[in-house]
Motif scaffolding. Structure first.
Motif, PDB file in Angstrom:
ATOM      1  N   ALA A  50       0.833  -1.208   0.000  1.00  0.00           N
ATOM      2  CA  ALA A  50       0.000   0.000   0.000  1.00  0.00           C
ATOM      3  C   ALA A  50       0.866   1.255   0.000  1.00  0.00           C
ATOM      4  O   ALA A  50       0.604   2.217  -0.753  1.00  0.00           O
ATOM      5  CB  ALA A  50      -0.935  -0.011   1.207  1.00  0.00           C
ATOM      6  N   ALA A  51       1.902   1.254   0.832  1.00  0.00           N
ATOM      7  CA  ALA A  51       2.805   2.411   0.881  1.00  0.00           C
ATOM      8  C   ALA A  51       3.557   2.559  -0.436  1.00  0.00           C
ATOM      9  O   ALA A  51       3.758   3.673  -0.938  1.00  0.00           O
ATOM     10  CB  ALA A  51       3.791   2.247   2.034  1.00  0.00           C
ATOM     11  N   PHE A  52       3.960   1.428  -0.989  1.00  0.00           N
ATOM     12  CA  PHE A  52       4.658   1.423  -2.269  1.00  0.00           C
ATOM     13  C   PHE A  52       3.753   1.987  -3.364  1.00  0.00           C
ATOM     14  O   PHE A  52       4.158   2.829  -4.181  1.00  0.00           O
ATOM     15  CB  PHE A  52       5.081  -0.013  -2.597  1.00  0.00           C
ATOM     16  CG  PHE A  52       6.192  -0.124  -3.604  1.00  0.00           C
ATOM     17  CD1 PHE A  52       6.662   0.973  -4.312  1.00  0.00           C
ATOM     18  CD2 PHE A  52       6.779  -1.364  -3.848  1.00  0.00           C
ATOM     19  CE1 PHE A  52       7.681   0.858  -5.238  1.00  0.00           C
ATOM     20  CE2 PHE A  52       7.798  -1.503  -4.777  1.00  0.00           C
ATOM     21  CZ  PHE A  52       8.249  -0.375  -5.467  1.00  0.00           C
ATOM     22  N   GLN A  53       2.502   1.549  -3.386  1.00  0.00           N
ATOM     23  CA  GLN A  53       1.557   2.040  -4.390  1.00  0.00           C
ATOM     24  C   GLN A  53       1.329   3.542  -4.242  1.00  0.00           C
ATOM     25  O   GLN A  53       1.237   4.274  -5.243  1.00  0.00           O
ATOM     26  CB  GLN A  53       0.224   1.304  -4.265  1.00  0.00           C
ATOM     27  CG  GLN A  53      -0.792   1.707  -5.340  1.00  0.00           C
ATOM     28  CD  GLN A  53      -2.119   0.997  -5.173  1.00  0.00           C
ATOM     29  OE1 GLN A  53      -2.640   0.905  -4.067  1.00  0.00           O
ATOM     30  NE2 GLN A  53      -2.649   0.463  -6.253  1.00  0.00           N
ATOM     31  N   ASP A  54       1.251   4.014  -3.009  1.00  0.00           N
ATOM     32  CA  ASP A  54       1.079   5.451  -2.774  1.00  0.00           C
ATOM     33  C   ASP A  54       2.195   6.252  -3.433  1.00  0.00           C
ATOM     34  O   ASP A  54       1.949   7.286  -4.081  1.00  0.00           O
ATOM     35  CB  ASP A  54       1.060   5.747  -1.274  1.00  0.00           C
ATOM     36  CG  ASP A  54      -0.239   5.323  -0.608  1.00  0.00           C
ATOM     37  OD1 ASP A  54      -1.210   5.015  -1.334  1.00  0.00           O
ATOM     38  OD2 ASP A  54      -0.275   5.303   0.633  1.00  0.00           O
ATOM     39  N   GLN A  55       3.418   5.772  -3.258  1.00  0.00           N
ATOM     40  CA  GLN A  55       4.557   6.498  -3.813  1.00  0.00           C
ATOM     41  C   GLN A  55       4.567   6.453  -5.336  1.00  0.00           C
ATOM     42  O   GLN A  55       4.901   7.441  -6.001  1.00  0.00           O
ATOM     43  CB  GLN A  55       5.865   5.921  -3.264  1.00  0.00           C
ATOM     44  CG  GLN A  55       5.986   5.994  -1.753  1.00  0.00           C
ATOM     45  CD  GLN A  55       5.618   7.365  -1.221  1.00  0.00           C
ATOM     46  OE1 GLN A  55       6.121   8.383  -1.703  1.00  0.00           O
ATOM     47  NE2 GLN A  55       4.737   7.407  -0.228  1.00  0.00           N
ATOM     48  N   VAL A  56       4.184   5.300  -5.903  1.00  0.00           N
ATOM     49  CA  VAL A  56       4.123   5.174  -7.364  1.00  0.00           C
ATOM     50  C   VAL A  56       3.059   6.117  -7.928  1.00  0.00           C
ATOM     51  O   VAL A  56       3.297   6.823  -8.922  1.00  0.00           O
ATOM     52  CB  VAL A  56       3.825   3.714  -7.769  1.00  0.00           C
ATOM     53  CG1 VAL A  56       3.514   3.616  -9.266  1.00  0.00           C
ATOM     54  CG2 VAL A  56       5.016   2.819  -7.425  1.00  0.00           C
ATOM     55  N   LEU A  57       1.892   6.155  -7.288  1.00  0.00           N
ATOM     56  CA  LEU A  57       0.821   7.035  -7.756  1.00  0.00           C
ATOM     57  C   LEU A  57       1.207   8.511  -7.605  1.00  0.00           C
ATOM     58  O   LEU A  57       0.939   9.336  -8.486  1.00  0.00           O
ATOM     59  CB  LEU A  57      -0.468   6.758  -6.980  1.00  0.00           C
ATOM     60  CG  LEU A  57      -1.168   5.433  -7.296  1.00  0.00           C
ATOM     61  CD1 LEU A  57      -2.325   5.204  -6.323  1.00  0.00           C
ATOM     62  CD2 LEU A  57      -1.670   5.405  -8.729  1.00  0.00           C
ATOM     63  N   PHE A  58       1.839   8.828  -6.484  1.00  0.00           N
ATOM     64  CA  PHE A  58       2.251  10.210  -6.259  1.00  0.00           C
ATOM     65  C   PHE A  58       3.258  10.655  -7.317  1.00  0.00           C
ATOM     66  O   PHE A  58       3.162  11.756  -7.879  1.00  0.00           O
ATOM     67  CB  PHE A  58       2.858  10.348  -4.865  1.00  0.00           C
ATOM     68  CG  PHE A  58       3.295  11.751  -4.533  1.00  0.00           C
ATOM     69  CD1 PHE A  58       2.359  12.719  -4.189  1.00  0.00           C
ATOM     70  CD2 PHE A  58       4.637  12.104  -4.568  1.00  0.00           C
ATOM     71  CE1 PHE A  58       2.758  14.015  -3.883  1.00  0.00           C
ATOM     72  CE2 PHE A  58       5.036  13.397  -4.271  1.00  0.00           C
ATOM     73  CZ  PHE A  58       4.095  14.353  -3.926  1.00  0.00           C
TER      74      PHE A  58
END
Length: 220
Positions: A154-162
């Protein structure tokens, strides 16, 4: 392979599959459990390696990479997609282990009454209890490893989306603040994975030990 595992989670298909393997190939449920636990361990090891690789790429992008922002985003997204796929594979492997193990224990329990020897029945019953206890520890460890993957993803996805929607130097600077926290989370995840692999090895040893017991003979 993942599609095949999903099909096996359908109970009628699963039962037919186990029966055909036992009758045609001589593969008993115990042997299938051992194979599936080994495969789950391989999936965990693959996942561990991918998360470590993703962390290294994250560190490179956040600190040292001078390549175009779009390329950095694509590199990070690729590693996120791989990690997510590995996590899904682990989840399916766990389900497959649970299904065949429960079938194994149900069959084992039913066959205790087939022994004519009390001592052998007692040995088999004791081994069943030991196997169930070890299985419980294994599944707990597997589920813990699986659950630890989710917040990291989830944290990884947040950074990718950001990064996707903010392809600029400010976004890269923001990633640096997340790097240390993600590193700690992934380190904890790897620690849990290593413990789970150890539990799996012990469970397989218990099943192999049980295999040495004489099989019950059907009374007529």
């Amino acid at each position: 392979m993942l599609r095949f595992i999903k099909l096996l989670l359908n109970k009628p298909l699963r039962n037919a599959y186990y029966q055909s393997r036992e009758s045609l190939l001589g593969h008993h449920k115990r042997d299938i459990v051992v194979v599936q636990v080994d495969q789950a361990c391989e999936s965990l090891k693959d996942s561990r390696d991918q998360f470590v690789d993703a962390l290294e790429k994250f560190k490179t992008i956040a600190r040292h990479d001078d390549s175009p922002l779009e390329i950095r985003y694509q590199q990070l997204k690729k590693r996120y997609d791989i990690c997510r796929g590995k996590a899904e594979q682990v989840a399916l492997r766990i389900q497959a282990i649970e299904e065949v193990s429960e079938a194994l224990f149900a069959e084992w329990e039913a066959e205790l009454d087939l022994y004519s020897s009390r001592s052998l029945r007692a040995r088999s019953q004791q081994q069943l209890k030991k196997s169930r206890q070890q299985y419980g520890r294994l599944v707990k460890a597997l589920r813990m490893a699986e659950s630890r993957m989710q917040p990291v993803l989830a944290a990884f996805q947040d950074q990718v989306l950001f990064l996707k929607h903010n392809l600029n130097a400010h976004a890269i600077a923001a990633l640096r603040h997340e790097f240390i926290e993600m590193g700690v989370d992934i380190s904890k995840l790897i620690e849990v994975m290593e413990k789970t692999i150890s539990e799996a090895s012990q469970f397989v040893s218990v099943l192999v030990e049980q295999k040495q017991l004489p099989a019950p003979v059907l009374r007529r």
